[in-house]
Design an enzyme around this catalytic site. Structure first.
Site, PDB file in Angstrom:
ATOM      1  N   SER A 248     -13.542 -30.951  24.098  1.00 48.77           N
ATOM      2  CA  SER A 248     -15.050 -29.777  23.744  1.00 48.77           C
ATOM      3  C   SER A 248     -15.785 -29.389  22.552  1.00 48.77           C
ATOM      4  O   SER A 248     -14.313 -30.560  21.726  1.00 48.77           O
ATOM      5  CB  SER A 248     -14.469 -28.142  24.660  1.00 48.77           C
ATOM      6  OG  SER A 248     -13.175 -28.102  23.568  1.00 48.77           O
ATOM      7  N   LYS A 249     -16.325 -29.228  22.041  1.00 51.05           N
ATOM      8  CA  LYS A 249     -16.818 -28.885  20.389  1.00 51.05           C
ATOM      9  C   LYS A 249     -15.423 -28.665  20.302  1.00 51.05           C
ATOM     10  O   LYS A 249     -15.691 -29.681  18.501  1.00 51.05           O
ATOM     11  CB  LYS A 249     -17.934 -28.243  21.060  1.00 51.05           C
ATOM     12  CG  LYS A 249     -19.146 -28.893  21.078  1.00 51.05           C
ATOM     13  CD  LYS A 249     -20.334 -27.518  20.978  1.00 51.05           C
ATOM     14  CE  LYS A 249     -21.474 -27.989  21.706  1.00 51.05           C
ATOM     15  NZ  LYS A 249     -21.797 -26.131  22.663  1.00 51.05           N
ATOM     16  N   ARG A 250     -14.628 -28.277  20.259  1.00 51.35           N
ATOM     17  CA  ARG A 250     -13.407 -27.402  19.439  1.00 51.35           C
ATOM     18  C   ARG A 250     -12.532 -29.125  18.479  1.00 51.35           C
ATOM     19  O   ARG A 250     -12.320 -28.682  17.649  1.00 51.35           O
ATOM     20  CB  ARG A 250     -12.617 -26.234  19.935  1.00 51.35           C
ATOM     21  CG  ARG A 250     -12.203 -26.745  20.762  1.00 51.35           C
ATOM     22  CD  ARG A 250     -11.107 -25.475  21.021  1.00 51.35           C
ATOM     23  NE  ARG A 250     -10.580 -26.155  22.721  1.00 51.35           N
ATOM     24  CZ  ARG A 250      -9.299 -26.264  22.869  1.00 51.35           C
ATOM     25  NH1 ARG A 250      -8.624 -26.727  21.603  1.00 51.35           N
ATOM     26  NH2 ARG A 250      -8.820 -26.750  23.589  1.00 51.35           N
TER      27      ARG A 250
END
Ligand SMILES: [Zn+2]
Length: 312
Positions: A248-250
């Site tokens: 994911s984006k993190r």
């Protein structure tokens, strides 16, 4: 049956690596079968929708070399292809299920369900198992509350054969219970909208990420209650970040747009997506078209792929 496949992004941001990878797998399955590929935008979660995201998603997928015969931008015989414009269809399905005794109105609040639940937790997205309070309500419903609608789920194992994972079995009654198909605020639940649309749009096959594998049994119960033959399902294993959690984006910049801005060509990106599906060796540059002839779902990797965004 003519093969009809689809991809159904939510307009919540730019296409990230995992989304593009699933879109590619679904496209390849459709094209390898000589079938159609349909684009449908799932924008029922209004607050999470980002203005302009739909256009950017379609643009990014096109740039990679994917194409579709039907969709919000090209129209088609099953228009509209945006869920927010199809609300009357979901309501009609809910009314059909209520009239047929397959569904019932529920006045329980979240807190009440949590308190009454016998099992502490079902799948995280659906909260605790519903204890059946309103199935045969003997006390009058609260006047100040609007009801949700739940599908009546009987005790049985739901079984199906997944195109990637093979035979699958789930007891929805034990894990989730009667599940919500329309929320108290009138918004149709994801499970209902997906089934109504896939049925109305004549989908023969659903290829999607295996984060939705746990939704399939509930959807099969909906198909049966609606009296519609279900499509075949295939769930592609997800891409994980270096820490083993879903990419994911993190984990860093994993958007297709970000890769492009770093100078990666569409052929490099498609090669990278295909390599994580187990279809080509690392370092391959190709177009989606190049992959059609050799594609088979059986060739898609059955285990999650780990990817370090720093290496992109
Ligand atoms: Zn209830």
């Amino acid at each position: 049956m003519t093969y009809r496949g689809r991809f159904a992004p939510s307009p919540t941001g730019d296409v990230h690596f995992g989304t593009a990878r699933t879109a590619l797998a679904a496209w390849l399955a459709a094209r390898a079968a000589g079938g159609a590929y349909v684009m449908r935008v799932e924008d029922l979660d209004g607050p999470r929708s980002v203005p302009g995201a739909e256009e950017r998603i379609l643009e990014d997928l096109r740039l990679l070399g994917l194409d579709w015969e039907e969709g919000p931008d090209v129209g088609g015989p099953h228009a509209p292809y945006r869920q927010s414009l199809r609300l009357a269809r979901y309501d009609a399905a809910v009314e059909q299920l209520l009239a047929g005794g397959h569904a019932f109105r529920c006045w329980c609040s979240r807190a009440e369900v949590a308190r009454a639940a016998a099992a502490p937790h079902g799948p995280a997205d659906d909260g605790p198992r519903y204890p059946g309070t309103c199935r045969a309500r003997t006390t009058p419903p609260p006047r100040d509350r609007r009801p949700s609608v739940r599908l009546r789920v009987d005790a049985e194992d739901v079984t199906f054969v997944d195109g990637v994972h093979g035979p699958w079995r789930e007891n929805v009654a034990a894990a989730i219970g009667d599940f919500v198909i329309r929320r108290a605020d009138g918004i149709p639940a994801y499970q209902l909208a997906v089934v109504v649309d896939d049925a109305a749009m004549g989908m023969s096959d659903v290829v999607r990420g295996d984060d939705l594998l746990g939704s399939t049994a509930r959807q099969l119960l909906l198909y049966r209650a609606l009296g519609v033959a279900p499509p075949r399902f295939a769930h592609v294993p997800l891409v994980l970040g270096p820490d083993g959690a879903r990419l994911s984006k993190r984990h860093g910049a994993i958007g297709i747009r970000a890769l492009r801005e770093r100078g990666r060509s569409p052929e490099e990106v498609v090669g990278l997506l295909a390599a994580t599906l187990g279809l080509v060796p690392d370092g391959t540059r190709c177009t989606p078209r190049d992959l059609v002839a050799d594609f088979a779902l059986a060739r898609v990797t059955r285990t999650p792929t780990t990817l370090d965004p720093a290496a992109l």
